[in-house]
Write a protein that holds these residues in place. Structure first.
Motif, PDB file in Angstrom:
ATOM      1  N   VAL A  68     -79.708  63.784  71.154  1.00  0.00           N
ATOM      2  CA  VAL A  68     -79.426  62.788  72.183  1.00  0.00           C
ATOM      3  C   VAL A  68     -79.716  61.383  71.666  1.00  0.00           C
ATOM      4  CG1 VAL A  68     -80.087  61.965  74.477  1.00  0.00           C
ATOM      5  CG2 VAL A  68     -79.842  64.419  74.056  1.00  0.00           C
ATOM      6  N   PHE A  69     -80.818  61.217  70.959  1.00  0.00           N
ATOM      7  CA  PHE A  69     -81.185  59.909  70.423  1.00  0.00           C
ATOM      8  C   PHE A  69     -80.115  59.399  69.460  1.00  0.00           C
ATOM      9  CE2 PHE A  69     -82.946  57.477  66.885  1.00  0.00           C
ATOM     10  CZ  PHE A  69     -83.487  56.399  67.554  1.00  0.00           C
ATOM     11  N   ASP A  70     -79.666  60.245  68.560  1.00  0.00           N
ATOM     12  CA  ASP A  70     -78.664  59.818  67.575  1.00  0.00           C
ATOM     13  C   ASP A  70     -77.382  59.346  68.266  1.00  0.00           C
ATOM     14  OD1 ASP A  70     -80.372  60.360  65.528  1.00  0.00           O
ATOM     15  OD2 ASP A  70     -79.480  62.299  64.996  1.00  0.00           O
ATOM     16  N   GLU A  71     -76.963  60.047  69.317  1.00  0.00           N
ATOM     17  CA  GLU A  71     -75.747  59.658  70.034  1.00  0.00           C
ATOM     18  C   GLU A  71     -75.935  58.301  70.722  1.00  0.00           C
ATOM     19  OE1 GLU A  71     -72.932  61.128  73.767  1.00  0.00           O
ATOM     20  OE2 GLU A  71     -74.528  62.429  73.011  1.00  0.00           O
ATOM     21  N   CYS A  72     -77.064  58.114  71.406  1.00  0.00           N
ATOM     22  CA  CYS A  72     -77.307  56.846  72.110  1.00  0.00           C
ATOM     23  C   CYS A  72     -77.491  55.694  71.122  1.00  0.00           C
ATOM     24  CB  CYS A  72     -78.541  56.980  73.011  1.00  0.00           C
ATOM     25  SG  CYS A  72     -78.318  58.106  74.402  1.00  0.00           S
ATOM     26  N   TYR A  73     -78.162  55.945  70.023  1.00  0.00           N
ATOM     27  CA  TYR A  73     -78.369  54.908  69.010  1.00  0.00           C
ATOM     28  C   TYR A  73     -77.035  54.478  68.412  1.00  0.00           C
ATOM     29  CZ  TYR A  73     -80.682  52.489  65.119  1.00  0.00           C
ATOM     30  OH  TYR A  73     -81.125  51.551  64.223  1.00  0.00           O
ATOM     31  N   HIS A  74     -76.175  55.457  68.148  1.00  0.00           N
ATOM     32  CA  HIS A  74     -74.840  55.142  67.625  1.00  0.00           C
ATOM     33  C   HIS A  74     -74.053  54.319  68.638  1.00  0.00           C
ATOM     34  CE1 HIS A  74     -70.914  55.646  65.715  1.00  0.00           C
ATOM     35  NE2 HIS A  74     -70.453  56.038  66.894  1.00  0.00           N
ATOM     36  N   ASN A  75     -74.118  54.713  69.924  1.00  0.00           N
ATOM     37  CA  ASN A  75     -73.391  53.969  70.962  1.00  0.00           C
ATOM     38  C   ASN A  75     -73.899  52.534  71.077  1.00  0.00           C
ATOM     39  OD1 ASN A  75     -71.919  56.243  71.528  1.00  0.00           O
ATOM     40  ND2 ASN A  75     -73.076  56.806  73.347  1.00  0.00           N
ATOM     41  N   LEU A  76     -75.216  52.356  70.959  1.00  0.00           N
ATOM     42  CA  LEU A  76     -75.790  51.014  71.029  1.00  0.00           C
ATOM     43  C   LEU A  76     -75.308  50.163  69.862  1.00  0.00           C
ATOM     44  CD1 LEU A  76     -77.702  48.955  72.295  1.00  0.00           C
ATOM     45  CD2 LEU A  76     -79.583  50.007  71.005  1.00  0.00           C
ATOM     46  N   ARG A  77     -75.325  50.703  68.655  1.00  0.00           N
ATOM     47  CA  ARG A  77     -74.864  49.948  67.490  1.00  0.00           C
ATOM     48  C   ARG A  77     -73.381  49.615  67.605  1.00  0.00           C
ATOM     49  NH1 ARG A  77     -76.932  51.693  61.673  1.00  0.00           N
ATOM     50  NH2 ARG A  77     -75.896  49.698  61.370  1.00  0.00           N
ATOM     51  N   GLN A  78     -72.590  50.567  68.120  1.00  0.00           N
ATOM     52  CA  GLN A  78     -71.159  50.315  68.261  1.00  0.00           C
ATOM     53  C   GLN A  78     -70.918  49.235  69.308  1.00  0.00           C
ATOM     54  OE1 GLN A  78     -68.711  51.750  66.325  1.00  0.00           O
ATOM     55  NE2 GLN A  78     -67.456  50.167  67.291  1.00  0.00           N
ATOM     56  N   SER A  79     -71.673  49.260  70.399  1.00  0.00           N
ATOM     57  CA  SER A  79     -71.533  48.237  71.435  1.00  0.00           C
ATOM     58  C   SER A  79     -71.910  46.865  70.892  1.00  0.00           C
ATOM     59  CB  SER A  79     -72.416  48.583  72.641  1.00  0.00           C
ATOM     60  OG  SER A  79     -72.007  49.792  73.239  1.00  0.00           O
ATOM     61  N   ILE A  80     -72.918  46.812  70.057  1.00  0.00           N
ATOM     62  CA  ILE A  80     -73.323  45.543  69.439  1.00  0.00           C
ATOM     63  C   ILE A  80     -72.205  45.010  68.553  1.00  0.00           C
ATOM     64  CG2 ILE A  80     -74.893  44.513  67.759  1.00  0.00           C
ATOM     65  CD1 ILE A  80     -77.086  46.308  68.890  1.00  0.00           C
ATOM     66  N   ARG A  81     -71.613  45.889  67.762  1.00  0.00           N
ATOM     67  CA  ARG A  81     -70.524  45.454  66.876  1.00  0.00           C
ATOM     68  C   ARG A  81     -69.320  44.960  67.692  1.00  0.00           C
ATOM     69  NH1 ARG A  81     -72.243  49.827  63.422  1.00  0.00           N
ATOM     70  NH2 ARG A  81     -70.865  51.276  64.501  1.00  0.00           N
ATOM     71  N   ASN A  82     -69.047  45.633  68.803  1.00  0.00           N
ATOM     72  CA  ASN A  82     -67.914  45.226  69.630  1.00  0.00           C
ATOM     73  C   ASN A  82     -68.166  43.900  70.336  1.00  0.00           C
ATOM     74  OD1 ASN A  82     -66.634  47.593  68.931  1.00  0.00           O
ATOM     75  ND2 ASN A  82     -67.215  48.680  70.802  1.00  0.00           N
ATOM     76  N   LEU A  83     -69.424  43.629  70.639  1.00  0.00           N
ATOM     77  CA  LEU A  83     -69.751  42.466  71.460  1.00  0.00           C
ATOM     78  C   LEU A  83     -69.979  41.200  70.654  1.00  0.00           C
ATOM     79  CD1 LEU A  83     -70.278  41.615  74.384  1.00  0.00           C
ATOM     80  CD2 LEU A  83     -72.672  42.222  74.058  1.00  0.00           C
ATOM     81  N   LEU A  84     -70.512  41.341  69.460  1.00  0.00           N
ATOM     82  CA  LEU A  84     -70.899  40.152  68.705  1.00  0.00           C
ATOM     83  C   LEU A  84     -69.690  39.344  68.262  1.00  0.00           C
ATOM     84  CD1 LEU A  84     -73.860  41.212  66.408  1.00  0.00           C
ATOM     85  CD2 LEU A  84     -73.886  39.908  68.519  1.00  0.00           C
ATOM     86  N   PRO A  85     -69.618  38.091  68.647  1.00  0.00           N
ATOM     87  CA  PRO A  85     -68.527  37.215  68.199  1.00  0.00           C
ATOM     88  C   PRO A  85     -68.750  36.764  66.766  1.00  0.00           C
ATOM     89  CG  PRO A  85     -70.047  35.994  69.579  1.00  0.00           C
ATOM     90  CD  PRO A  85     -70.537  37.416  69.570  1.00  0.00           C
ATOM     91  N   HIS A  86     -67.675  36.409  66.121  1.00  0.00           N
ATOM     92  CA  HIS A  86     -67.770  35.973  64.722  1.00  0.00           C
ATOM     93  C   HIS A  86     -68.619  34.713  64.581  1.00  0.00           C
ATOM     94  CE1 HIS A  86     -64.814  38.985  63.786  1.00  0.00           C
ATOM     95  NE2 HIS A  86     -63.919  38.420  64.595  1.00  0.00           N
ATOM     96  N   HIS A  87     -68.478  33.786  65.524  1.00  0.00           N
ATOM     97  CA  HIS A  87     -69.164  32.504  65.384  1.00  0.00           C
ATOM     98  C   HIS A  87     -70.655  32.596  65.596  1.00  0.00           C
ATOM     99  CE1 HIS A  87     -64.988  31.239  66.144  1.00  0.00           C
ATOM    100  NE2 HIS A  87     -65.302  30.217  65.382  1.00  0.00           N
TER     101      HIS A  87
END
Length: 584
Positions: A375-394
């Motif tokens: 469960v931890f690995d799945e949630c950790y992966h989702n958190l990292r993916q959400s961060i990558r999707n959210l962070l703007p280039h600037h």
């Protein structure tokens, strides 16, 4: 097509419009300052909007029909309060509680306090203009008739925009940098009777005329025009003719709508359609992410905080970074919640279970820690993916350390490990996992205690020991006890089984009873007899645990052993008749 949509605030019936920004009242009672205050109720309403938004704001001189125009755009007369006196009717910035919904966004409408209002200081009006411009995707400047040089000079407040907004943390905001963030400026000219003409009698486009008027007038009007053209990438000009020559009609346009000049009504319809076509979704600092109502609420708080802080400027980049952090915190909270929900789902009905025993089985119920890591690995992966999707280039570089700390924080929030013995055994000492570990241990403890009590009771060991009269009988219980322990270890489940076994054996009085049972009397002998009596004598047992002894003399009958007499001495005299009857 735009469809009116009533915005919601749980537990509240909303009026047609809410104040979004109001002048800050001094605590000393000396009127109002240039500071602004946010109306929490309106912000909470914005926070309920998860869809992207476009923002159309109307500003301009007071008493020029800004509120009427917005109410007309909504198709709901009277949404914004109208005034007909010398006092400004709108104070601060007001937000309609009805939005216009299209396929990909909601259009929000803002009404602002009039420029030149006698109640407001120049700094206060400037602060309102800064906030309005920062929030808007389209800024509509409403004024009466074709502006002359004096009208342009009244707009000098716009020349301060470039020094009142920072692009980055320490940037002095260059107009060309702001231009990529400020979108559209529309000049709406009211009560235009005729177009300006050139020397040949041809109509001059209003935008061209305003530009030439500024160029040929005072230095102040030139600066105003240059600022508008440099800050806003799109600068348009619209107009409407007078609504009516009848003062009674102009005093109440909504009531007399059908009686107004046809040109006016047609032009108002054209302007409405034009605005609906050209108002675009407001975008984030990196120009890639549509801003939601909740994002707008967060940005508003950041902007007002910066404006109210002495020596501080609202920063487009830093404010968006703050919003990103709020979004990341929300995702962080959601992922911690998801971990808890998934753990509850995957362990439902499985407690007690082994805590961390490797097995060949790939089942998720193999052990509690195996379920945790999945469960931890799945949630950790989702958190990292959400961060990558959210962070703007600037803003990525500015948020790198923050996102790293957020991932570390998530790990600790889920499970905090520590060591508690000389063998450095790793144990869970905090985080969401701790509740499951504690629950599993408690149920394991209850199950193991019930199992031991049942197995020990079924073995009959206690009853045999209690009935035992000498050590030679009770000593055979050891093999039975080993059998109970073996069956217990085979069937007990969970992290508490060894501790329960240790505690149960330490508290079990059977072994103490075995230790404390006296041995048999030694050297039993007949020391005297006559015709009626026998006298027996014996020596105390070699082992008696220091206890006071009482001896039982028995005879064997057909039905088994029966008591003859008891004594606390090491001798006894027995009547022959007592032992003769029924003795085998």
């Amino acid at each position: 097509m735009m469809i009116p949509r009533q915005l919601q605030l749980p537990g509240r019936t909303l009026p047609p419009a809410l104040p979004l920004i109001l002048p800050f009242s001094r605590s000393d009672g000396n009127g109002e300052s240039a500071r602004l205050q946010v109306n929490d109720e309106a912000v909470k309403m914005l926070e309920t909007i998860t869809k992207p938004v476009a923002v159309l704001s109307v500003c301009g001189p007071y008493r020029t029909g800004k509120s009427y125009l917005l109410s007309r755009l909504l198709g709901r007369p009277g949404t914004f309060q109208l005034g007909h006196s010398m006092d400004a009717c709108t104070r601060g910035i007001w937000l309609s509680t009805t939005a216009l919904e299209c396929e990909d966004h909601l259009l929000l409408l803002l009404d602002t306090e009039g420029i030149g209002c006698v109640e407001g200081s120049s700094e206060y009006i400037l602060n309102l203009l800064v906030i309005t411009t920062l929030l808007s995707s389209t800024l509509l400047y409403n004024c009466s008739e074709v502006p002359q040089a004096s009208d342009l000079e009244q707009m000098s407040v716009f020349t301060h925009l470039t020094r009142c907004v920072a692009v980055g943390r320490a940037d002095s905001s260059a107009a060309q940098e702001l231009q990529s963030h400020f979108l559209r400026f529309i000049w709406l000219l009211r009560n235009v009777i005729s177009h300006p003409l050139d020397e040949d009698g041809a109509e001059i486009p209003l935008k061209t005329y305003i530009h030439s008027e500024a160029a040929s007038s005072t230095q102040q009007s030139k600066v105003v025009m240059e600022t508008l053209e440099s800050v806003f990438p799109s600068l348009d000009c619209l107009y409407v003719p007078p609504p009516s020559a009848d003062p009674a009609h102009t005093a109440d346009l909504d009531t007399h709508w059908d009686e107004l000049e046809e040109d006016f009504r047609e032009k108002m319809e054209e302007i409405q359609q034009y605005l609906f076509r050209h108002v675009t979704t407001k975008l984030s600092f990196d120009r890639t992410t549509p801003i939601t109502g909740a994002d707008l609420a967060a940005l508003l708080r950041e902007y007002v905080t910066a404006i109210n802080a002495p020596g501080s400027l609202p920063s487009l980049q830093e404010s968006w970074v703050a919003v990103i952090k709020l979004k990341l915190e929300a995702i962080f909270t959601e992922m911690v919640g998801k971990y808890t929900r998934d753990m509850e789902e995957k362990t439902d009905g499985l407690f007690p279970m082994e805590e961390d025993i490797p097995t060949e089985s790939e089942s998720e119920s193999s052990s509690l820690m195996q379920v945790h890591w999945r469960v931890f690995d799945e949630c950790y992966h989702n958190l990292r993916q959400s961060i990558r999707n959210l962070l703007p280039h600037h803003t990525g570089n500015k948020l790198t350390l923050y996102t790293q700390s957020l991932l570390t924080k998530f790990t600790s929030a889920v499970a905090e490990f520590g060591t508690q013995d000389l063998l450095c055994t790793e144990t869970v000492r905090g985080g969401a996992l701790l509740r499951f570990v504690q629950q599993n241990y408690k149920l394991s403890e209850e199950m193991c205690e019930k199992l031991w009590d049942r197995l020990f009771e079924e073995s009959g060991i206690r009853n045999r020991v209690v009935r035992a009269l000498n050590r030679s009988i009770a000593i055979d219980v050891g093999s039975d006890m080993a059998a109970v322990v073996g069956e217990y270890m085979e069937n007990a489940v969970g992290p508490a089984k060894l501790k329960v076994l240790e505690r149960k054996r330490a508290a079990n009085d059977v072994e103490r009873m075995l230790r404390d049972l006296p041995g048999p009397p030694v050297n039993v002998r007949l020391v005297g007899r006559d015709r009626d009596k026998h006298k027996l004598r014996w020596d105390p047992p070699a082992i008696n645990a220091g206890a006071a002894l009482r001896y039982v003399v028995q005879k064997r009958t057909k039905e088994g052993w029966r008591d003859v007499t008891t004594t606390d001495k090491c001798w006894v005299v027995i009547d022959k008749q007592q032992i003769k009857r029924d003795t085998v």
